[in-house]
Design an enzyme around this catalytic site. Structure first.
Site, PDB file in Angstrom:
ATOM      1  N   GLU A  10       0.794  -1.225   0.000  1.00 57.76           N
ATOM      2  CA  GLU A  10       0.000   0.000   0.000  1.00 57.76           C
ATOM      3  C   GLU A  10       0.831   1.283   0.000  1.00 57.76           C
ATOM      4  O   GLU A  10       0.838   2.051   0.962  1.00 57.76           O
ATOM      5  CB  GLU A  10      -0.938   0.004   1.201  1.00 57.76           C
ATOM      6  CG  GLU A  10      -1.942  -1.132   1.198  1.00 57.76           C
ATOM      7  CD  GLU A  10      -2.909  -1.072   2.354  1.00 57.76           C
ATOM      8  OE1 GLU A  10      -3.967  -1.705   2.257  1.00 57.76           O
ATOM      9  OE2 GLU A  10      -2.621  -0.381   3.365  1.00 57.76           O
TER      10      GLU A  10
ATOM     11  N   GLU B  59      -5.552  -8.317   1.152  1.00 54.79           N
ATOM     12  CA  GLU B  59      -6.068  -7.917   2.465  1.00 54.79           C
ATOM     13  C   GLU B  59      -7.550  -7.615   2.332  1.00 54.79           C
ATOM     14  O   GLU B  59      -7.981  -6.946   1.390  1.00 54.79           O
ATOM     15  CB  GLU B  59      -5.362  -6.672   3.014  1.00 54.79           C
ATOM     16  CG  GLU B  59      -3.971  -6.904   3.547  1.00 54.79           C
ATOM     17  CD  GLU B  59      -3.392  -5.668   4.213  1.00 54.79           C
ATOM     18  OE1 GLU B  59      -4.185  -4.785   4.650  1.00 54.79           O
ATOM     19  OE2 GLU B  59      -2.164  -5.567   4.282  1.00 54.79           O
TER      20      GLU B  59
END
Length: 486
Positions: free
Chosen positions: A190, A381
């Site tokens: 991320e 995720e």
């Protein structure tokens, strides 16, 4: 082995299940090669912050500053995964997982960020990989999950262009040691979060609030994303799969049809969902929607950078938790857009304040899958944080179980519509340190008592095990939203 109750009698919250979700379904609908996993991250779970030669990270430094973390908590012990990995992997295997995603702590391997290797640190990850394989858990290794060595931050960190080379050297150090046994690699976790929250908003390490630092860090992370991929490919076996992960949220305008909110939504999408994706494909940065980027980035780009930002990844990790509602804001330069909090909108939300909206996963898989030459997608995720209560040795987490079921249904929906999505990894295997939120929010399939380090598999984890054993998901949607999701 975990003993499952024969059935779950609690009604599932109806708000988790949009009418478009494909129910009923079972694991068999995904095919035999679909990957089923759970994820973890070094700083959030390992602890052992000074053991066996590990150097300090920017999160070790950040958590020492008063007021940066709720209740002034830190990750020095966390879930003690460093010392308990074997029993935690036993639990992961007992759930029926096929894969386990973890990250390597850069300062555990290279305490100064570059130079001398800490052999004891590499030995630990050696043992961890072997322990996964012994339990028939396919390891997926993430090279960078936000814990930059403090020594490199002292040299400018992600705002210093030299980090591209520092990172590539680190990647090859890890790959040369573990590449013979790790078949799946994630370069970055991320990047928009660690550069945005850490360099623009100042709420994550290293705690900077500077537009120039953000843009420099963002550009260097984009370069490192591709250079890290090339560094891995140069030393890994040809069979290894190399990917990277992106945070993302479905974005919708606060006032549909309002020109200002619609334009703000497009700008927010360019920054939050497209900024790190499109350069890998050779499309450059999305400056058409964010023209301010064009001249700001000129300060940091060099000739040839657009080519250096490209890399042919084998997969993208899609990391989605919610959708966001966007409105025009004259107070936020660059994107001129603000996110309207779920609490203000009066919608069910999690302990993180995020709207309960599993359908966002479907929309982001469709968006990423629509790129020409997009690689295979994996949900690396996905999860939700709700209050947990231990009652007679059990955690009856109805809302989390409902979210997990609904999210998997949305992945199947995208897959049935032709999106090349090949895996689902729940966040997270155990409860852990949730960055600026400390230990309050709990995402784990496994409950952790942070005082005793006792583990309890929650009902959500038991449901995941039952589903992975072949159980069929029911079509129940009639119940109202429970109080733990309000």
């Amino acid at each position: 082995m975990i003993q499952l109750s024969p059935s779950y009698s609690e009604p599932l919250p109806a708000a988790f299940f949009p009418s478009s979700a494909p129910v009923p379904f079972s694991r068999a609908n995904f095919g035999p090669d679909f990957q089923w996993g759970a994820s973890a991250a070094a700083y959030q779970s390992e602890g052992a912050w000074q053991q066996q030669g590990k150097g300090p990270s920017i999160w070790d430094d950040f958590t020492r500053r008063k007021g940066t973390i709720r209740r002034n908590e830190h990750g020095r012990v966390a879930a003690d995964f460093y010392n308990r990995y074997e029993t935690d992997l036993d639990l992961a295997a007992s759930l029926g997982l096929t894969d386990f995603r973890f990250s390597v702590a850069w300062p555990r391997v290279l305490p100064e960020g570059t130079g001398a290797v800490n052999r004891r640190g590499l030995d630990y990850y050696d043992r961890l990989v072997d322990a996964c394989l012994e339990r028939e858990l396919r390891p997926m290794l993430t090279l960078y999950h936000w814990d930059l060595p403090s020594a490199l931050q002292a040299r400018g960190g992600w705002a210093n262009r030299d980090i591209v080379h520092w990172f590539a050297d680190y990647a090859q150090t890890v790959a040369r040691r573990l590449g013979d046994r790790v078949p799946q690699w994630c370069v970055l976790n991320e990047p928009m979060v660690f550069v945005g929250a850490g360099h623009l908003l100042g709420i994550h390490a290293p705690g900077r609030r500077h537009l120039g630092a953000f843009l420099a860090a963002a550009h260097h992370a984009t370069l490192a994303q591709a250079e890290g991929g090339r560094a891995l490919r140069a030393v890994l076996p040809a069979s290894a799969r190399i990917g990277t992960t992106f945070s993302c949220s479905q974005l919708t305008p606060h006032r549909p049809g309002n020109a200002s909110d619609e334009a703000a939504t497009r700008r927010a999408d360019a920054l939050l969902n497209r900024f790190f994706v499109e350069p890998t494909l050779g499309l450059g940065y999305p400056t058409a929607e964010l023209p301010a980027l064009r001249w700001l980035l000129e300060r940091y780009q060099k000739p040839g950078d657009q080519q250096r930002m490209q890399f042919d990844f084998d997969f993208w990790g899609v990391q989605n938790y919610t959708r966001e509602v966007v409105k025009f804001s004259p107070w936020l330069p660059l994107q001129w857009a603000a996110l309207v909090p779920a609490r203000q909108r009066g919608v069910p939300h999690t302990d993180m304040g995020w709207e309960v909206y599993p359908e966002s996963i479907y929309h982001m898989l469709k968006q990423f899958g629509a790129y020409p030459n997009a690689p295979k997608l994996l949900i690396t995720e996905s999860g939700s944080a709700f209050p947990d209560v231990v009652t007679d040795g059990r955690v009856h987490d109805v809302a989390r179980r409902a979210y997990l079921q609904a999210a998997i249904g949305q992945v199947l929906r995208a897959r049935q519509e032709g999106v090349d999505v090949g895996g689902y990894f729940a966040w997270s295997l155990t409860d852990n340190f949730e960055w600026a939120e400390g230990y309050g929010p709990r995402f784990g399939l496994i409950h952790v008592d942070y005082e005793t380090q006792e583990r309890i598999v929650k009902d959500s984890g038991r449901w995941y095990q039952e589903f992975l054993s072949g159980a069929r998901v029911s079509a129940e949607r009639a119940a109202i939203v429970g109080t733990d999701a309000e």
